[in-house]
Design an enzyme around this catalytic site. Structure first.
Site, PDB file in Angstrom:
ATOM      1  N   GLU A  67      10.775   3.907   2.984  1.00 54.25           N
ATOM      2  CA  GLU A  67       9.531   3.992   3.330  1.00 54.25           C
ATOM      3  C   GLU A  67       8.826   2.758   3.981  1.00 54.25           C
ATOM      4  O   GLU A  67       8.959   1.819   3.296  1.00 54.25           O
ATOM      5  CB  GLU A  67       8.344   4.488   2.114  1.00 54.25           C
ATOM      6  CG  GLU A  67       8.736   5.574   1.767  1.00 54.25           C
ATOM      7  CD  GLU A  67       7.553   6.242   0.529  1.00 54.25           C
ATOM      8  OE1 GLU A  67       6.634   5.676   0.411  1.00 54.25           O
ATOM      9  OE2 GLU A  67       7.897   7.040  -0.434  1.00 54.25           O
TER      10      GLU A  67
ATOM     11  N   GLU B 292       9.704   5.553  -6.187  1.00 53.26           N
ATOM     12  CA  GLU B 292       9.091   4.495  -6.961  1.00 53.26           C
ATOM     13  C   GLU B 292       8.722   4.758  -8.383  1.00 53.26           C
ATOM     14  O   GLU B 292       7.454   4.647  -8.788  1.00 53.26           O
ATOM     15  CB  GLU B 292       7.459   4.637  -6.133  1.00 53.26           C
ATOM     16  CG  GLU B 292       7.765   4.312  -4.554  1.00 53.26           C
ATOM     17  CD  GLU B 292       6.495   4.053  -3.848  1.00 53.26           C
ATOM     18  OE1 GLU B 292       5.439   3.905  -4.570  1.00 53.26           O
ATOM     19  OE2 GLU B 292       6.346   3.596  -2.599  1.00 53.26           O
TER      20      GLU B 292
HETATM   21  O1  AHR Z   1       3.897   7.793   1.866  1.00 51.49           O
HETATM   22  C1  AHR Z   1       2.825   7.827   1.174  1.00 51.49           C
HETATM   23  C2  AHR Z   1       3.283   7.392  -0.522  1.00 51.49           C
HETATM   24  O2  AHR Z   1       3.546   6.095  -0.494  1.00 51.49           O
HETATM   25  C3  AHR Z   1       4.695   7.894  -1.101  1.00 51.49           C
HETATM   26  O3  AHR Z   1       4.423   9.249  -1.605  1.00 51.49           O
HETATM   27  C4  AHR Z   1       5.011   7.120  -2.042  1.00 51.49           C
HETATM   28  O4  AHR Z   1       6.351   6.806  -2.389  1.00 51.49           O
HETATM   29  C5  AHR Z   1       4.330   5.501  -1.492  1.00 51.49           C
HETATM   30  O5  AHR Z   1       3.651   5.056  -2.298  1.00 51.49           O
END
Ligand code: AHR
Length: 523
Positions: free
Chosen positions: A327, A198
């Site tokens: 994610e 990110e």
């Molecule tokens: O999964 C929690 C967080 O969500 C992670 O660290 C990040 O990459 C995302 O914003």
């Protein structure tokens, strides 16, 4: 007296079941599986997990230490390892997440560990007792591949090179010797390597152009030091439906030349967060309206992938670069009383439905979506497993991952059906969501999700190119959509056997309300 009551209760239950079946048959959905047209492989890496140094995701969830009274192997919980082996976890992404861009690998190797404040998640002290060698031990114990996220935020290219050399070098370099001195002479295999996390937000708030400049350097200079075991390189991708970032990365890739760099994946992060940030939908004790809203929200994953994939197709029509949804999952309100920075939430039957829907979305797009990582594996967000000291409980999401094991590396098979609709208030959802695949075991597998929380659903399955006379498998349903498993009641939501029999040329299956069903068709 007691006997008479039991008999009348049985009569009542039977009458109710008969009425429910009649009602389901009333609005049955006809579904055709075209077994003669196998398509793309549903890569087993779609069932990947994510474990960040966050809350009790690692500490307590995986790592208890060698001296713990909790049964462990070299500090890693035996109960958790056994549970994860059963779902055949293909890869575990680590150490983050946002944490990755402040992780310095040297803190977590050798006899003396450097303790640090985890500034990404709650400013708690991270002992670094769980470091590279413990991570590798853990994934070897569960039989998964390594997927590490490089620190490109506060680290350097040289530090990332050293980490990869420490892990992968198969020749007697200084860092390979350091690994050997730490007890691991054989090189580790790093199957996947993420170049940042990110970077448009917690990874450094970079612009797309700033990121592609970093990408060119990291992707060129950092990689496996073992020619026999290369690491796939995954670039940071988008986190919304805005395509600017995807355009920039794909254009940079397309314009590379000579001995510059290459990548094999572009990541996509997308959580199911209904009604805006911060996440505030409770993870249990919610009503049908909340169920419908969250499920509706999660279905946005399909169009989101399609929009980003269209940009990838423009630069990469041969689909060389995988879209890696590393994610995904439901991000709900923190469990009351827990540290909000630890992202703890319960996991209900709604999460099971949500998991199945997302896996189906990925499977339908298997040509491009070749890897995904649910967030996160243990005790964090939409977890497979919850622990509390020595106690462990498996969640409804775990059950879905277990039921879907036959879909790992299976060939996608088209299904056709009219999904119908389930409406609640202002929300309308499809009643049925289904995928099929030919498993590596040669069987035809079918996954059927009944989204309607109030009505059973009869599905009449016809198979083309395959003679099917019955179907057997498991169905996951629950007393209510917000039913959960707890340490005291671990089997409130648990898969039960289901079978379907041939009637008028179709196999009849009756799916319970709000359920996920996986069956194989029998000749
Ligand atoms: O999964 C929690 C967080 O969500 C992670 O660290 C990040 O990459 C995302 O914003």
């Amino acid at each position: 007296m007691r006997h008479a009551m039991t008999v009348s209760l049985c009569v009542l239950v039977t009458a109710f079941a008969a009425a429910a079946t009649a009602k389901a048959a009333d609005r049955a959905i006809a579904l055709t599986v075209d077994a003669g047209k196998p398509g793309a492989t549903i890569d087993r890496q779609l069932f990947g997990q994510f474990a960040e140094q966050l809350g009790h995701g690692i500490y307590g969830g995986i790592w208890v230490g060698r001296d713990s009274p909790i049964p462990n192997t070299r500090g890693i919980r035996n109960d958790v390892v056994a549970a994860l082996k059963a779902i055949k976890v293909p890869n575990v992404r680590w150490p983050g997440g946002c944490y990755a861009d402040s992780y310095h690998w040297r803190d977590g190797v050798g006899a003396t560990r450097t303790t640090r404040v985890n500034t990404a998640w709650g400013n708690v002290v991270d002992s670094n007792a769980f470091g590279t060698d413990e991570y590798m031990d853990f994934i070897q114990q569960i039989g998964a591949d390594a997927y590490v996220s490089l620190n490109i935020g506060s680290g350097t290219v040289a530090e990332a090179q050293d980490w990869m050399e420490y892990m992968t070098a198969d020749q007697p370099t200084t860092l390979a010797k350091m690994r050997a001195a730490n007890g691991h002479s054989a090189p580790y295999r790093v199957a996947m390597m993420g170049i940042g996390n990110e970077s448009w937000d917690c990874g450094g708030l970079m612009t797309a152009d700033e990121y592609t400049a970093e990408l060119r350097r990291y992707a060129r200079f950092v990689g496996s030091y073992n020619a026999k075991q290369p690491s796939l390189k995954i670039a940071v991708g988008p986190g919304t439906d805005d395509t600017t970032w995807t355009e920039a990365v794909m254009k940079t890739w397309k314009e590379r030349h000579g001995w510059s760099f290459d990548i094999q994946g572009l990541s996509l992060h997308s959580y199911t967060v209904y009604d805006g940030w911060p996440p505030h939908m409770p993870s249990t004790g919610f009503d049908e309206t909340a169920y419908a809203h969250v499920i509706k929200e999660t279905l946005k994953m399909g169009p989101l992938i399609d929009k980003q994939s269209a940009v990838m197709d423009k630069y990469d029509p041969d689909k060389k670069i995988a879209l890696v949804v590393d994610e995904w999952g439901a991000w709900l309100a923190p469990t009351p009383g827990s540290n909000p920075a630890f992202l703890m939430q319960q996991n209900s039957q709604r999460d099971a439905i949500l998991a199945a829907l997302n896996i189906n979305i990925f499977a339908r797009r298997a040509e491009r979506v070749r890897m995904a990582n649910i967030a996160q594996m243990i005790n964090v967000l939409q977890a497979m497993i919850l622990t509390d000291g020595p106690k462990m409980v498996l969640t409804p999401t775990y059950d879905v991952f277990k039921m879907y094991v036959p879909f790992q590396d299976a060939s996608f098979i088209p299904v056709t059906y009219d999904a119908g609709s389930y409406a609640h208030g202002d929300t309308t959802l499809p009643r049925l969501d289904a995928i099929a695949a030919k498993g590596k075991d040669g069987k035809i597998w079918l996954s059927l999700t009944n989204l309607d929380p109030n009505q059973p659903l009869e599905v009449d399955v016809a198979a083309l190119g395959f003679k099917a006379t019955s179907a057997d498998g498991q169905t996951l349903s629950a007393p209510k959509v917000d039913s959960i498993n707890t340490f005291d009641h671990p089997n409130t939501v648990a898969p039960k056997s289901i079978s379907g029999t041939l009637k008028n040329g179709a196999i009849i299956l009756t799916l319970p309300p709000a359920s996920v069903t996986v069956v194989s068709l029998k000749p």
